[in-house]
Design a protein around this motif. Structure first.
Motif, PDB file in Angstrom:
ATOM      1  N   ASN A   7       0.881  -1.161   0.000  1.00  0.00           N
ATOM      2  CA  ASN A   7       0.000   0.000   0.000  1.00  0.00           C
ATOM      3  C   ASN A   7       0.920   1.212   0.000  1.00  0.00           C
ATOM      4  OD1 ASN A   7      -2.269  -1.593   0.150  1.00  0.00           O
ATOM      5  ND2 ASN A   7      -2.470  -1.397   2.356  1.00  0.00           N
ATOM      6  N   VAL A   8       0.596   2.203  -0.808  1.00  0.00           N
ATOM      7  CA  VAL A   8       1.455   3.380  -0.948  1.00  0.00           C
ATOM      8  C   VAL A   8       0.624   4.631  -0.663  1.00  0.00           C
ATOM      9  CG1 VAL A   8       2.967   4.644  -2.511  1.00  0.00           C
ATOM     10  CG2 VAL A   8       2.800   2.170  -2.719  1.00  0.00           C
ATOM     11  N   ILE A   9       1.081   5.439   0.283  1.00  0.00           N
ATOM     12  CA  ILE A   9       0.446   6.719   0.578  1.00  0.00           C
ATOM     13  C   ILE A   9       1.309   7.802  -0.047  1.00  0.00           C
ATOM     14  CG2 ILE A   9      -0.298   8.325   2.368  1.00  0.00           C
ATOM     15  CD1 ILE A   9      -0.726   5.912   4.190  1.00  0.00           C
ATOM     16  N   TYR A  22      -3.040  13.982   0.178  1.00  0.00           N
ATOM     17  CA  TYR A  22      -2.579  12.589   0.301  1.00  0.00           C
ATOM     18  C   TYR A  22      -3.538  11.644  -0.414  1.00  0.00           C
ATOM     19  CZ  TYR A  22       0.818  14.077   3.752  1.00  0.00           C
ATOM     20  OH  TYR A  22       1.867  14.695   4.377  1.00  0.00           O
ATOM     21  N   THR A  24      -3.985   7.332  -1.432  1.00  0.00           N
ATOM     22  CA  THR A  24      -3.529   5.977  -1.123  1.00  0.00           C
ATOM     23  C   THR A  24      -3.790   5.063  -2.302  1.00  0.00           C
ATOM     24  OG1 THR A  24      -4.071   6.318   1.210  1.00  0.00           O
ATOM     25  CG2 THR A  24      -3.735   4.060   0.495  1.00  0.00           C
ATOM     26  N   TRP A  25      -2.769   4.306  -2.686  1.00  0.00           N
ATOM     27  CA  TRP A  25      -2.909   3.254  -3.694  1.00  0.00           C
ATOM     28  C   TRP A  25      -2.749   1.928  -2.985  1.00  0.00           C
ATOM     29  CZ3 TRP A  25       0.510   5.215  -8.341  1.00  0.00           C
ATOM     30  CH2 TRP A  25      -0.110   6.333  -8.925  1.00  0.00           C
ATOM     31  N   HIS A  26      -3.667   1.001  -3.240  1.00  0.00           N
ATOM     32  CA  HIS A  26      -3.668  -0.300  -2.587  1.00  0.00           C
ATOM     33  C   HIS A  26      -3.187  -1.392  -3.539  1.00  0.00           C
ATOM     34  CE1 HIS A  26      -5.945   1.192   0.864  1.00  0.00           C
ATOM     35  NE2 HIS A  26      -6.603   1.931  -0.005  1.00  0.00           N
ATOM     36  N   ALA A  48       6.452   9.384  -1.006  1.00  0.00           N
ATOM     37  CA  ALA A  48       5.458   8.319  -0.889  1.00  0.00           C
ATOM     38  C   ALA A  48       5.951   7.343   0.176  1.00  0.00           C
ATOM     39  CB  ALA A  48       5.268   7.607  -2.218  1.00  0.00           C
ATOM     40  N   THR A  49       5.057   6.944   1.051  1.00  0.00           N
ATOM     41  CA  THR A  49       5.382   5.995   2.110  1.00  0.00           C
ATOM     42  C   THR A  49       4.847   4.629   1.710  1.00  0.00           C
ATOM     43  OG1 THR A  49       5.123   7.798   3.692  1.00  0.00           O
ATOM     44  CG2 THR A  49       5.239   5.565   4.585  1.00  0.00           C
ATOM     45  N   HIS A  53       1.295  -4.745   2.449  1.00  0.00           N
ATOM     46  CA  HIS A  53      -0.167  -4.824   2.378  1.00  0.00           C
ATOM     47  C   HIS A  53      -0.751  -5.715   3.479  1.00  0.00           C
ATOM     48  CE1 HIS A  53      -4.183  -4.928   0.711  1.00  0.00           C
ATOM     49  NE2 HIS A  53      -4.140  -6.251   0.715  1.00  0.00           N
ATOM     50  N   ARG A  56       0.872  -4.445   7.231  1.00  0.00           N
ATOM     51  CA  ARG A  56       0.729  -2.997   7.402  1.00  0.00           C
ATOM     52  C   ARG A  56       1.962  -2.350   8.042  1.00  0.00           C
ATOM     53  NH1 ARG A  56      -5.668  -2.135   8.599  1.00  0.00           N
ATOM     54  NH2 ARG A  56      -6.333  -3.497   6.933  1.00  0.00           N
ATOM     55  N   LYS A  58       5.419  -0.401   8.032  1.00  0.00           N
ATOM     56  CA  LYS A  58       6.059   0.623   7.198  1.00  0.00           C
ATOM     57  C   LYS A  58       7.405   0.086   6.725  1.00  0.00           C
ATOM     58  CE  LYS A  58       7.782   5.350   7.351  1.00  0.00           C
ATOM     59  NZ  LYS A  58       7.929   6.540   8.203  1.00  0.00           N
TER      60      LYS A  58
END
Length: 64
Positions: A7-9, A22, A24-26, A48-49, A53, A56, A58
């Motif tokens: 997952n990318v924020i 912001y 979010t791509w899942h 991008a953080t 998936h 969760r 980081k």
């Protein structure tokens, strides 16, 4: 074997996009293609953080 998904924020650099800038791509599977897509769609992005998936956790922060 399952491939790893992320997952990318994304901080888009535009506070009017998404939730205060912001998005979010899942379920992202390829971070190189993800970086290219972010640059193409949001040219002023700041960072991008990346999170695992499933857990969760980081993993890292990517910058342009």
């Amino acid at each position: 074997m399952d491939r790893q998904t992320f997952n990318v924020i994304i901080n888009t650099g535009d506070e009017h996009a998404g939730m205060n800038g912001y998005i979010t791509w899942h379920k992202v599977s390829n971070l190189d293609k993800c970086r290219a897509a972010i640059t193409r769609k949001y040219p002023g992005w700041r960072f991008a953080t990346v999170f695992d998936h499933r857990s969760r956790e980081k993993l890292k922060v990517i910058k342009p």
